[in-house]
Design a protein around this motif. Structure first.
Motif, PDB file in Angstrom:
ATOM      1  N   ILE A 145      -7.147  80.080  66.818  1.00 30.74           N
ATOM      2  CA  ILE A 145      -8.388  79.408  67.205  1.00 30.74           C
ATOM      3  C   ILE A 145      -9.067  78.882  65.949  1.00 30.74           C
ATOM      4  O   ILE A 145      -9.318  79.631  65.001  1.00 30.74           O
ATOM      5  CB  ILE A 145      -9.335  80.373  67.950  1.00 30.74           C
ATOM      6  CG1 ILE A 145      -8.636  80.937  69.181  1.00 30.74           C
ATOM      7  CG2 ILE A 145     -10.635  79.671  68.323  1.00 30.74           C
ATOM      8  CD1 ILE A 145      -9.369  82.100  69.825  1.00 30.74           C
ATOM      9  N   HIS A 162     -11.212  87.534  62.564  1.00 39.60           N
ATOM     10  CA  HIS A 162     -12.130  86.407  62.755  1.00 39.60           C
ATOM     11  C   HIS A 162     -12.998  86.265  61.518  1.00 39.60           C
ATOM     12  O   HIS A 162     -13.649  87.222  61.106  1.00 39.60           O
ATOM     13  CB  HIS A 162     -12.999  86.646  63.996  1.00 39.60           C
ATOM     14  CG  HIS A 162     -13.934  85.529  64.313  1.00 39.60           C
ATOM     15  ND1 HIS A 162     -14.892  85.640  65.282  1.00 39.60           N
ATOM     16  CD2 HIS A 162     -14.064  84.280  63.818  1.00 39.60           C
ATOM     17  CE1 HIS A 162     -15.579  84.509  65.361  1.00 39.60           C
ATOM     18  NE2 HIS A 162     -15.091  83.669  64.474  1.00 39.60           N
ATOM     19  N   THR A 201     -13.877  79.973  61.780  1.00 45.23           N
ATOM     20  CA  THR A 201     -15.003  79.098  62.098  1.00 45.23           C
ATOM     21  C   THR A 201     -15.575  78.584  60.786  1.00 45.23           C
ATOM     22  O   THR A 201     -15.919  79.383  59.906  1.00 45.23           O
ATOM     23  CB  THR A 201     -16.090  79.864  62.875  1.00 45.23           C
ATOM     24  OG1 THR A 201     -15.511  80.399  64.069  1.00 45.23           O
ATOM     25  CG2 THR A 201     -17.254  78.953  63.228  1.00 45.23           C
ATOM     26  N   LYS A 250      -8.828  83.711  64.113  1.00 44.08           N
ATOM     27  CA  LYS A 250      -9.871  82.721  64.405  1.00 44.08           C
ATOM     28  C   LYS A 250     -10.640  82.410  63.130  1.00 44.08           C
ATOM     29  O   LYS A 250     -11.058  83.316  62.414  1.00 44.08           O
ATOM     30  CB  LYS A 250     -10.826  83.248  65.476  1.00 44.08           C
ATOM     31  CG  LYS A 250     -11.904  82.250  65.860  1.00 44.08           C
ATOM     32  CD  LYS A 250     -12.770  82.737  67.005  1.00 44.08           C
ATOM     33  CE  LYS A 250     -13.792  81.669  67.374  1.00 44.08           C
ATOM     34  NZ  LYS A 250     -14.667  82.128  68.466  1.00 44.08           N
TER      35      LYS A 250
END
Length: 174
Positions: free
Chosen positions: A94, A33, A62, A60
């Motif tokens: 994600i 992540h 972001t 993931k």
């Protein structure tokens, strides 16, 4: 105010938060992540290339950046004259684009910019998705969106466009 990142070897963290366009070189095989944010400068194409190479097993991603990209990629209609190589995130499942400028939505969802074969969950502003997909008719984002099983919107619409569900055939909306 200053920031400093200290890493130990062997590197074993599963999550990294980077607060600028710069991060140390190397290969981060344990990171699953990544949170990338920069309040002052935009992330450009080369930043995403470095991410895809440094974090090959990323699940993931972001992105937190409200700055417009300065060097917007243009897609050539002739497939043989593509300007830049496609960024590939082979394991990304994600993707959180809910806190970024629409330029990053185009950068990461258009199939001529990025390849996201495992993408199943997307966090995004509904209006950004609507604009980028041409009200769910533009094929440029269809490939990267075709395997989505979940989309989490900042504020879901009261009524979805008639093209919405055919554009996302596997979708469970929230």
């Amino acid at each position: 105010m200053g920031q400093c990142h200290i890493y130990s070897l062997p590197f074993t963290m599963e999550r990294i938060d980077t607060h600028s366009r710069k991060f140390p070189g190397g290969l981060f095989m344990t990171v699953r992540h990544l949170v990338a944010d920069d309040l002052f400068r935009p992330f450009e194409y080369d930043f995403f290339v470095r991410i895809s190479q440094a974090f090959p097993l990323l699940n993931k991603l972001t992105i937190v950046n409200e700055n417009e990209q300065e060097k917007k990629l243009t897609h050539q209609h002739d497939e043989h004259k593509q300007i830049s190589s496609i960024i590939k995130f082979s394991h990304l499942m994600i993707l959180d684009l809910s806190m970024c400028d629409i330029d990053y939505v185009k950068q990461l969802l258009f199939d001529f910019n990025a390849c996201l074969p495992c993408l199943s969950t997307l966090y995004i502003k509904y209006i950004d998705l609507e604009i980028v997909t041409g009200y769910f008719t533009n094929n440029a984002a269809r490939v990267n969106c075709s395997k989505l099983t979940r989309i989490i919107f900042d504020s879901p619409p009261m009524i979805y466009s008639e093209n919405f569900h055919p554009y996302f055939p596997l979708l469970y909306c929230k």
